[in-house]
Design a protein around this motif. Structure first.
Motif, PDB file in Angstrom:
ATOM      1  N   GLY A  98       0.776  -1.207   0.060  1.00 56.91           N
ATOM      2  CA  GLY A  98      -0.205   0.003   0.037  1.00 56.91           C
ATOM      3  C   GLY A  98       0.827   1.255  -0.081  1.00 56.91           C
ATOM      4  O   GLY A  98       0.484   2.179  -0.534  1.00 56.91           O
ATOM      5  N   GLU A  99       1.839   1.163   0.588  1.00 57.65           N
ATOM      6  CA  GLU A  99       2.931   2.401   0.843  1.00 57.65           C
ATOM      7  C   GLU A  99       3.321   2.689  -0.686  1.00 57.65           C
ATOM      8  O   GLU A  99       3.326   4.052  -1.070  1.00 57.65           O
ATOM      9  N   LEU A 100       3.896   1.770  -1.199  1.00 59.48           N
ATOM     10  CA  LEU A 100       4.437   2.033  -2.835  1.00 59.48           C
ATOM     11  C   LEU A 100       3.279   2.456  -3.648  1.00 59.48           C
ATOM     12  O   LEU A 100       3.565   3.358  -4.372  1.00 59.48           O
ATOM     13  N   ALA A 101       1.851   1.758  -3.634  1.00 59.19           N
ATOM     14  CA  ALA A 101       0.852   2.305  -4.384  1.00 59.19           C
ATOM     15  C   ALA A 101       0.489   3.979  -3.963  1.00 59.19           C
ATOM     16  O   ALA A 101       0.379   4.739  -4.947  1.00 59.19           O
ATOM     17  N   ALA A 102       0.826   4.150  -2.782  1.00 61.86           N
ATOM     18  CA  ALA A 102       0.501   5.499  -2.360  1.00 61.86           C
ATOM     19  C   ALA A 102       1.529   6.569  -3.016  1.00 61.86           C
ATOM     20  O   ALA A 102       1.279   7.638  -3.484  1.00 61.86           O
ATOM     21  N   ARG A 103       2.631   5.932  -2.973  1.00 56.48           N
ATOM     22  CA  ARG A 103       3.784   7.047  -3.573  1.00 56.48           C
ATOM     23  C   ARG A 103       3.534   7.195  -5.058  1.00 56.48           C
ATOM     24  O   ARG A 103       3.896   8.245  -5.537  1.00 56.48           O
ATOM     25  N   PHE A 104       3.274   6.443  -5.898  1.00 58.49           N
ATOM     26  CA  PHE A 104       2.571   6.387  -7.102  1.00 58.49           C
ATOM     27  C   PHE A 104       1.491   7.181  -7.371  1.00 58.49           C
ATOM     28  O   PHE A 104       1.540   8.360  -8.172  1.00 58.49           O
ATOM     29  N   HIS A 105       0.802   7.455  -6.244  1.00 59.98           N
ATOM     30  CA  HIS A 105      -0.400   8.210  -6.405  1.00 59.98           C
ATOM     31  C   HIS A 105      -0.078   9.664  -6.044  1.00 59.98           C
ATOM     32  O   HIS A 105      -0.493  10.592  -6.801  1.00 59.98           O
ATOM     33  N   ASP A 106       0.630   9.750  -5.236  1.00 64.48           N
ATOM     34  CA  ASP A 106       1.438  10.998  -4.911  1.00 64.48           C
ATOM     35  C   ASP A 106       2.037  11.917  -5.828  1.00 64.48           C
ATOM     36  O   ASP A 106       2.032  12.938  -5.843  1.00 64.48           O
ATOM     37  N   ALA A 107       2.978  10.698  -6.677  1.00 63.15           N
ATOM     38  CA  ALA A 107       3.463  11.479  -7.768  1.00 63.15           C
ATOM     39  C   ALA A 107       2.559  11.680  -9.062  1.00 63.15           C
ATOM     40  O   ALA A 107       2.961  12.127  -9.894  1.00 63.15           O
ATOM     41  N   GLY A 108       1.168  11.388  -8.900  1.00 68.49           N
ATOM     42  CA  GLY A 108       0.251  11.444  -9.940  1.00 68.49           C
ATOM     43  C   GLY A 108       0.358  10.762 -11.013  1.00 68.49           C
ATOM     44  O   GLY A 108      -0.081  10.707 -12.196  1.00 68.49           O
ATOM     45  N   LEU A 109       0.784   9.379 -10.802  1.00 68.88           N
ATOM     46  CA  LEU A 109       1.064   8.184 -11.715  1.00 68.88           C
ATOM     47  C   LEU A 109       0.032   7.047 -11.674  1.00 68.88           C
ATOM     48  O   LEU A 109       0.187   6.088 -12.521  1.00 68.88           O
ATOM     49  N   LEU A 110      -0.812   7.009 -10.556  1.00 63.04           N
ATOM     50  CA  LEU A 110      -1.928   6.006 -10.446  1.00 63.04           C
ATOM     51  C   LEU A 110      -3.334   6.193 -11.080  1.00 63.04           C
ATOM     52  O   LEU A 110      -3.633   7.212 -10.744  1.00 63.04           O
ATOM     53  N   ASP A 111      -3.481   5.402 -12.039  1.00 62.63           N
ATOM     54  CA  ASP A 111      -4.592   5.603 -12.829  1.00 62.63           C
ATOM     55  C   ASP A 111      -5.869   4.796 -12.039  1.00 62.63           C
ATOM     56  O   ASP A 111      -7.040   5.288 -12.134  1.00 62.63           O
ATOM     57  N   GLU A 112      -5.785   3.541 -11.506  1.00 64.83           N
ATOM     58  CA  GLU A 112      -6.674   2.839 -11.204  1.00 64.83           C
ATOM     59  C   GLU A 112      -6.208   1.809  -9.663  1.00 64.83           C
ATOM     60  O   GLU A 112      -5.242   1.496  -9.835  1.00 64.83           O
ATOM     61  N   ILE A 113      -7.182   1.668  -8.950  1.00 61.42           N
ATOM     62  CA  ILE A 113      -7.175   1.105  -7.935  1.00 61.42           C
ATOM     63  C   ILE A 113      -8.163  -0.340  -8.073  1.00 61.42           C
ATOM     64  O   ILE A 113      -9.536  -0.017  -8.123  1.00 61.42           O
ATOM     65  N   ILE A 114      -7.838  -1.463  -8.090  1.00 61.03           N
ATOM     66  CA  ILE A 114      -8.525  -2.769  -8.020  1.00 61.03           C
ATOM     67  C   ILE A 114      -8.491  -3.644  -7.096  1.00 61.03           C
ATOM     68  O   ILE A 114      -7.132  -4.138  -6.764  1.00 61.03           O
TER      69      ILE A 114
END
Length: 183
Positions: free
Chosen positions: A122-138
């Motif tokens: 989850g922390e790694l996914a959050a880092r991608f989100h924080d950088a504006g790089l996460l498009d989808e959560i499944i």
């Protein structure tokens, strides 16, 4: 190409116990009719944190009491860690640390138009989100509560509504897959 965080979670929002165990999930076996096969066919590159990588090594690649098994992914995988970790012979595994943005650009090139999968945590996914790089959560939710452990997503996503529900799918009488687009 999308960058997707695809994972399983307990009903109370944990992806692993405090000891990084997935026994809570493995008790169910495979989800009948789950979306994994369709999902992985569209993945061109993989990112994971050190705990996820070490879990794979202990439980799938070098399981205790059994001979070594092949690395489970054909796609190139980036492992984010501040520690030195062992590699896997014959597997395309690259180690990274620091800012996810330049590594994501490298992953996108390697994916060649296919999706990038953030395996965990989850922390790694959050880092991608924080950088504006996460498009989808499944997330596939299982009817288990742990009370504590490794959180699904350790960031507040409250204002403005950061996620848009795209679909809900039941698998058997146990699992529910929730698909959210990141706004």
């Amino acid at each position: 190409m999308k960058t997707q965080y695809y994972t399983a979670s307990t009903l109370d929002g944990f992806i692993a116990t405090e000891e990084h165990s997935l026994d809570w999930l493995l008790q169910f076996g495979e989800a009948p009719g789950g979306s994994y096969e369709r999902f992985i066919a569209e993945v061109g590159a993989i990112a994971m944190g050190a705990h996820t990588y070490e879990w794979l090594l202990r439980h799938q690649v070098r399981p205790e009491g059994r001979g070594p098994q092949p690395w489970p992914y054909a796609q190139p995988a980036w492992v984010f860690s501040t520690r030195t970790l062992p590699g896997v012979a014959g597997a395309d595994i690259r180690f990274a640390s620091g800012d996810v943005a330049p590594v994501h650009a490298e992953m996108a090139r390697a994916a060649n138009g296919r999706n990038v999968w953030i395996v965990g945590g989850g922390e790694l996914a959050a880092r991608f989100h924080d950088a504006g790089l996460l498009d989808e959560i499944i997330v596939t939710v299982a009817p288990v509560t742990l009370g504590r452990g490794a959180p699904l997503f350790p960031r507040a996503l409250t204002v403005p509504p950061a996620l848009r529900l795209e679909s809900v799918q039941a698998y058997g009488d146990v699992f529910a897959e929730l698909r959210y687009a990141v706004r």
